[in-house]
Scaffold this active site. Sequence first.
Site, PDB file in Angstrom:
ATOM      1  N   PHE A 133       0.855  -1.195   0.000  1.00  0.00           N
ATOM      2  CA  PHE A 133       0.000   0.000   0.000  1.00  0.00           C
ATOM      3  C   PHE A 133       0.883   1.235   0.000  1.00  0.00           C
ATOM      4  O   PHE A 133       1.732   1.407   0.874  1.00  0.00           O
ATOM      5  CB  PHE A 133      -0.904   0.012   1.236  1.00  0.00           C
ATOM      6  CG  PHE A 133      -1.862   1.179   1.255  1.00  0.00           C
ATOM      7  CD1 PHE A 133      -3.048   1.115   0.552  1.00  0.00           C
ATOM      8  CD2 PHE A 133      -1.557   2.333   1.964  1.00  0.00           C
ATOM      9  CE1 PHE A 133      -3.923   2.203   0.552  1.00  0.00           C
ATOM     10  CE2 PHE A 133      -2.429   3.417   1.960  1.00  0.00           C
ATOM     11  CZ  PHE A 133      -3.615   3.347   1.259  1.00  0.00           C
ATOM     12  N   ASP A 218       9.243   2.836   1.187  1.00  0.00           N
ATOM     13  CA  ASP A 218       8.084   3.544   1.705  1.00  0.00           C
ATOM     14  C   ASP A 218       8.033   3.316   3.213  1.00  0.00           C
ATOM     15  O   ASP A 218       7.616   2.264   3.685  1.00  0.00           O
ATOM     16  CB  ASP A 218       6.817   3.016   1.022  1.00  0.00           C
ATOM     17  CG  ASP A 218       5.535   3.644   1.554  1.00  0.00           C
ATOM     18  OD1 ASP A 218       5.552   4.214   2.659  1.00  0.00           O
ATOM     19  OD2 ASP A 218       4.496   3.528   0.872  1.00  0.00           O
ATOM     20  N   LYS A 247       3.089  10.307   8.397  1.00  0.00           N
ATOM     21  CA  LYS A 247       2.443   9.816   9.615  1.00  0.00           C
ATOM     22  C   LYS A 247       3.106  10.298  10.897  1.00  0.00           C
ATOM     23  O   LYS A 247       2.926  11.419  11.325  1.00  0.00           O
ATOM     24  CB  LYS A 247       2.303   8.298   9.546  1.00  0.00           C
ATOM     25  CG  LYS A 247       1.243   7.838   8.527  1.00  0.00           C
ATOM     26  CD  LYS A 247       0.895   6.388   8.700  1.00  0.00           C
ATOM     27  CE  LYS A 247      -0.127   5.917   7.661  1.00  0.00           C
ATOM     28  NZ  LYS A 247      -1.463   6.498   7.869  1.00  0.00           N
TER      29      LYS A 247
END
Length: 388
Positions: A133, A218, A247
């Site tokens: 993702f 990532d 995040k």
Amino acid sequence: MSLFERFEKSFMPNYGTPPVALARGEGSAVWDVDGKRYLDFIGGIAVSSLGHAHPALVEAVSRQVATLAHTSNLFVHEPEILLAEKLLGLLKDPAKIFLANSGTEANEAAYKLALKYGRREGRRYFVAAENGFHGRTIGALSLTGKKAIRDQFGPFPVEVRFVPYGDAEALREEVTGECVAVFLEPTQGEAGVVPPPDGYFQAVREICDSTGALMVADEIQSAIGRTGHWFAHQADGVVPDILTLAKGLGGGLPIGACVGFGEAGTLFAKGDHGSTFGGNPVSCAAALAVLDNVDLEHVQKVAAQLRTGLEAIEHPLLKGVRGRGLWLAAVLTSDVSAAVQKAAADAGFLLNALQPDAVRLAPPLVVTDSEVQSFVDAFPKILTEATP
């Protein structure tokens, strides 16, 4: 009319209606609008590094918003420079940074950076992992290996070939001199907090080096101390060509970063990419407060306590525990994660039903040992309540 009814009346239905309406937080605890207290073991999806209302974060954001809240990218301001310098110091390897607003935007920047490299070198396709993702905008979504959220929005602008995560030989077969870049998470987050086999990322680095493909890590969820290291790739002993962050970096304020190491840091020319809000002074001040207050030794200690405690639980519904640091999945023996999430909320703990057979645990990095122990003690009863 309740907040839930007002939510349904006002918002598009892409999230459904969340089951809890939160009003405030302090440390690792939050309270809903009815005054019920929960221990937050979701942490805003690995975002709330310092928990809620941390004094250092409150002070930094308040001071900055009262001084200079926004400049755009037309002007330089000190918080963005301080943040870039701090990140580069933690990374230790020569690099340059682009600041964005989110993980998806950081990955879009990485995608464009890789595209520029690939077109210069005559390369034509990307490789990414099944169930990976990377975001929901079209560029990031094209690299996302989850058919349920990807396929309905194709076709995509470039060819992306997907391989099983953790299978170095499958990756080796797919990556050739025509491959632009390999996009991977050091641990797959949305797939269920799935770490790779030992040695996998060293193999990825070797495959990319031998073919000239860029290696993109990532670390939207895995960085900023979440795994017990500032960056998960450091524990694997490799340096990617491009790194993406978001995040936990902002501790609750929106910020993302795309880091290019070595030559990858100089691929963009003036005008190639930009962001009006990227590097916003308030978000940069928040990120600096996070980096100054994350205690890796504490993270490692409470992470070991949480994992050891969960692994010691013998329950027919608990199959095992996987993940790294304060980023774990409790893996179940049947597809009842939604029931576990509900039973946990009833017991005063917020968890995330990540996959049908797995719940995600990502508490704030400031969670205390007593808070961890209270969850470990309560989890067997939660599992029993959720047992079909």
